[in-house]
Design a protein around this motif. Structure first.
Motif, PDB file in Angstrom:
ATOM      1  N   GLU A 239      59.003 112.699  22.136  1.00  0.00           N
ATOM      2  CA  GLU A 239      59.277 113.481  20.927  1.00  0.00           C
ATOM      3  C   GLU A 239      59.911 112.605  19.838  1.00  0.00           C
ATOM      4  N   GLU A 240      60.828 111.727  20.252  1.00  0.00           N
ATOM      5  CA  GLU A 240      61.553 110.884  19.308  1.00  0.00           C
ATOM      6  C   GLU A 240      60.658 109.793  18.713  1.00  0.00           C
ATOM      7  N   SER A 241      59.623 109.388  19.444  1.00  0.00           N
ATOM      8  CA  SER A 241      58.812 108.231  19.042  1.00  0.00           C
ATOM      9  C   SER A 241      57.708 108.554  18.044  1.00  0.00           C
ATOM     10  N   THR A 242      57.410 109.809  17.849  1.00  0.00           N
ATOM     11  CA  THR A 242      56.250 110.196  17.035  1.00  0.00           C
ATOM     12  C   THR A 242      56.253 109.560  15.655  1.00  0.00           C
ATOM     13  N   GLN A 243      57.396 109.592  14.972  1.00  0.00           N
ATOM     14  CA  GLN A 243      57.454 109.085  13.607  1.00  0.00           C
ATOM     15  C   GLN A 243      57.284 107.568  13.551  1.00  0.00           C
ATOM     16  N   ALA A 244      57.974 106.853  14.448  1.00  0.00           N
ATOM     17  CA  ALA A 244      57.876 105.386  14.464  1.00  0.00           C
ATOM     18  C   ALA A 244      56.450 104.947  14.770  1.00  0.00           C
ATOM     19  N   PHE A 245      55.819 105.618  15.729  1.00  0.00           N
ATOM     20  CA  PHE A 245      54.442 105.269  16.068  1.00  0.00           C
ATOM     21  C   PHE A 245      53.503 105.547  14.887  1.00  0.00           C
TER      22      PHE A 245
ATOM     23  N   ALA B  46      66.640 108.145  53.918  1.00  0.00           N
ATOM     24  CA  ALA B  46      66.585 109.502  53.389  1.00  0.00           C
ATOM     25  C   ALA B  46      67.364 109.615  52.081  1.00  0.00           C
ATOM     26  N   VAL B  47      68.534 108.961  52.039  1.00  0.00           N
ATOM     27  CA  VAL B  47      69.365 109.009  50.829  1.00  0.00           C
ATOM     28  C   VAL B  47      68.659 108.325  49.660  1.00  0.00           C
ATOM     29  N   ILE B  48      68.049 107.157  49.939  1.00  0.00           N
ATOM     30  CA  ILE B  48      67.326 106.429  48.884  1.00  0.00           C
ATOM     31  C   ILE B  48      66.158 107.258  48.356  1.00  0.00           C
ATOM     32  N   ALA B  49      65.416 107.868  49.292  1.00  0.00           N
ATOM     33  CA  ALA B  49      64.276 108.695  48.883  1.00  0.00           C
ATOM     34  C   ALA B  49      64.739 109.875  48.030  1.00  0.00           C
ATOM     35  N   ALA B  50      65.846 110.479  48.441  1.00  0.00           N
ATOM     36  CA  ALA B  50      66.379 111.615  47.690  1.00  0.00           C
ATOM     37  C   ALA B  50      66.858 111.178  46.308  1.00  0.00           C
ATOM     38  N   ALA B  51      67.472 109.981  46.249  1.00  0.00           N
ATOM     39  CA  ALA B  51      67.971 109.465  44.969  1.00  0.00           C
ATOM     40  C   ALA B  51      66.818 109.188  44.012  1.00  0.00           C
ATOM     41  N   ILE B  52      65.729 108.604  44.545  1.00  0.00           N
ATOM     42  CA  ILE B  52      64.552 108.322  43.713  1.00  0.00           C
ATOM     43  C   ILE B  52      63.959 109.620  43.183  1.00  0.00           C
ATOM     44  N   TRP B  53      63.860 110.603  44.068  1.00  0.00           N
ATOM     45  CA  TRP B  53      63.309 111.899  43.644  1.00  0.00           C
ATOM     46  C   TRP B  53      64.184 112.531  42.577  1.00  0.00           C
ATOM     47  N   ALA B  54      65.517 112.510  42.794  1.00  0.00           N
ATOM     48  CA  ALA B  54      66.443 113.118  41.840  1.00  0.00           C
ATOM     49  C   ALA B  54      66.385 112.405  40.494  1.00  0.00           C
ATOM     50  N   TYR B  55      66.308 111.056  40.532  1.00  0.00           N
ATOM     51  CA  TYR B  55      66.248 110.286  39.290  1.00  0.00           C
ATOM     52  C   TYR B  55      64.977 110.615  38.520  1.00  0.00           C
ATOM     53  N   THR B  56      63.869 110.679  39.257  1.00  0.00           N
ATOM     54  CA  THR B  56      62.589 110.975  38.609  1.00  0.00           C
ATOM     55  C   THR B  56      62.567 112.393  38.040  1.00  0.00           C
ATOM     56  N   ALA B  57      63.082 113.349  38.828  1.00  0.00           N
ATOM     57  CA  ALA B  57      63.006 114.752  38.436  1.00  0.00           C
ATOM     58  C   ALA B  57      64.001 115.129  37.339  1.00  0.00           C
ATOM     59  N   PHE B  58      65.234 114.609  37.457  1.00  0.00           N
ATOM     60  CA  PHE B  58      66.298 115.092  36.577  1.00  0.00           C
ATOM     61  C   PHE B  58      66.709 114.123  35.467  1.00  0.00           C
ATOM     62  N   ILE B  59      66.314 112.844  35.590  1.00  0.00           N
ATOM     63  CA  ILE B  59      66.719 111.873  34.579  1.00  0.00           C
ATOM     64  C   ILE B  59      65.511 111.283  33.863  1.00  0.00           C
ATOM     65  N   LEU B  60      64.620 110.652  34.637  1.00  0.00           N
ATOM     66  CA  LEU B  60      63.489 109.981  34.015  1.00  0.00           C
ATOM     67  C   LEU B  60      62.536 110.962  33.349  1.00  0.00           C
ATOM     68  N   GLY B  61      62.282 112.104  34.011  1.00  0.00           N
ATOM     69  CA  GLY B  61      61.372 113.097  33.445  1.00  0.00           C
ATOM     70  C   GLY B  61      61.830 113.601  32.085  1.00  0.00           C
ATOM     71  N   PRO B  62      63.029 114.177  32.008  1.00  0.00           N
ATOM     72  CA  PRO B  62      63.535 114.641  30.705  1.00  0.00           C
ATOM     73  C   PRO B  62      63.665 113.514  29.682  1.00  0.00           C
ATOM     74  N   LYS B  63      64.061 112.311  30.160  1.00  0.00           N
ATOM     75  CA  LYS B  63      64.200 111.165  29.265  1.00  0.00           C
ATOM     76  C   LYS B  63      62.846 110.794  28.663  1.00  0.00           C
ATOM     77  N   ALA B  64      61.791 110.851  29.476  1.00  0.00           N
ATOM     78  CA  ALA B  64      60.448 110.518  28.996  1.00  0.00           C
ATOM     79  C   ALA B  64      59.983 111.532  27.960  1.00  0.00           C
ATOM     80  N   GLU B  65      60.279 112.813  28.197  1.00  0.00           N
ATOM     81  CA  GLU B  65      59.895 113.844  27.233  1.00  0.00           C
ATOM     82  C   GLU B  65      60.633 113.663  25.910  1.00  0.00           C
ATOM     83  N   GLU B  66      61.925 113.356  26.020  1.00  0.00           N
ATOM     84  CA  GLU B  66      62.731 113.125  24.819  1.00  0.00           C
ATOM     85  C   GLU B  66      62.220 111.908  24.050  1.00  0.00           C
ATOM     86  N   ALA B  67      61.873 110.845  24.796  1.00  0.00           N
ATOM     87  CA  ALA B  67      61.373 109.618  24.170  1.00  0.00           C
ATOM     88  C   ALA B  67      60.066 109.879  23.431  1.00  0.00           C
TER      89      ALA B  67
END
Length: 259
Positions: free
Chosen positions: A83-89, A60-81
């Motif tokens: 936005e940041e990548s447009t010029q280089a691409f 349960a803890v692992i599942a919760a950690a994966i969900w939290a990482y995806t929702a609160f870290i990876l998601g915002p990080k992907a959006e930021e990436a």
């Protein structure tokens, strides 16, 4: 159908009586075995209930950690990436369509960044695990490959880090590694990457092209059997492609060299 097993039925013969007794004995043994199995299961659960509880909690803890990482870290990080990548691409796409010094300049801008935005190097480093970071690995590798000179090892490193997930882009990346290895005189290693690239997404454009490159690398190393195998496959499976005529010529040379 026999009737001596019906409730209330009394056997008429000694044989019928023996059959009924045997059935009853077998049934009793089955239920006894089931009871013993159930008892052992209950006993095991009782003895290991703490282990079971901790295991359930851990899952349960692992599942919760994966969900939290995806929702609160990876998601915002992907959006930021993204936005940041447009010029280089954009710099990279312009470089692909340019030539000469302008092309080199644009590839360098794509790698290093410009107009206040990260380049491909920083994108790959800072946004690892995101789609933008993964694409940055591919584009950085291809940029270094096209810049040539002392950049071939960088090309190999970035293209190796790219995860194409079985797509045509993975075929391009594998072949790119092969091209870089050829430039640093590692033809024997390049064969593997060309042949892998040929089979990732079989088609009439990339497959014969990379099979031919693999054959040419094999001929350079004296691996005539691999060269023959690749060239025969081009003739048999891709006889209408531009590579087929070259394959026919090289096949004769490879066969002569192997005799």
């Amino acid at each position: 159908m026999a009737t001596y097993n019906k409730r209330g039925y009394k056997p008429k013969t000694q044989k019928e009586k023996e059959v009924i007794e045997e059935q009853e004995s077998t049934t009793a043994e089955i239920f006894e075995t089931l009871d013993e199995g159930a008892g052992k299961t209950e006993e095991w659960v009782a003895k290991n209930q703490n282990v079971i509880l901790y295991t359930v909690i851990a899952i349960a803890v692992i599942a919760a950690a994966i969900w939290a990482y995806t929702a609160f870290i990876l998601g915002p990080k992907a959006e930021e990436a993204l936005e940041e990548s447009t010029q280089a691409f954009s710099f990279y796409e312009q470089a692909v369509n340019a030539t000469g010094e302008e092309q080199d300049s644009l590839y360098n801008l794509a790698l290093e960044g410009g107009e206040g935005k990260y380049g491909l190097i920083k994108l790959a480093e800072n946004y690892s695990g995101t789609d933008a970071g993964n694409i940055a690995n591919y584009q950085a590798g291809m940029a270094y490959l096209n810049l040539g000179g002392t950049n071939y090892q960088n090309a190999i490193d970035y293209l190796t880090a790219y995860d194409g997930d079985g797509s045509i882009m993975e075929a391009y990346a594998k072949a790119g590694i092969g091209d870089a290895l050829m430039q640093v005189d590692q033809a024997e290693d390049a064969i593997k990457y060309y042949n892998e690239a040929a089979d990732i997404v079989p088609n009439e454009f990339t497959t014969p092209k990379y099979l031919l490159k693999g054959a040419q690398a094999a001929l350079l190393t004296g691996d005539n059997s691999t060269a023959i195998k690749n060239l025969e496959r081009i003739e048999e499976e891709y006889e209408t492609t531009p590579e087929a005529q070259t394959a026919k010529i090289l096949l004769g040379q490879a066969q002569a060299a192997s005799n």
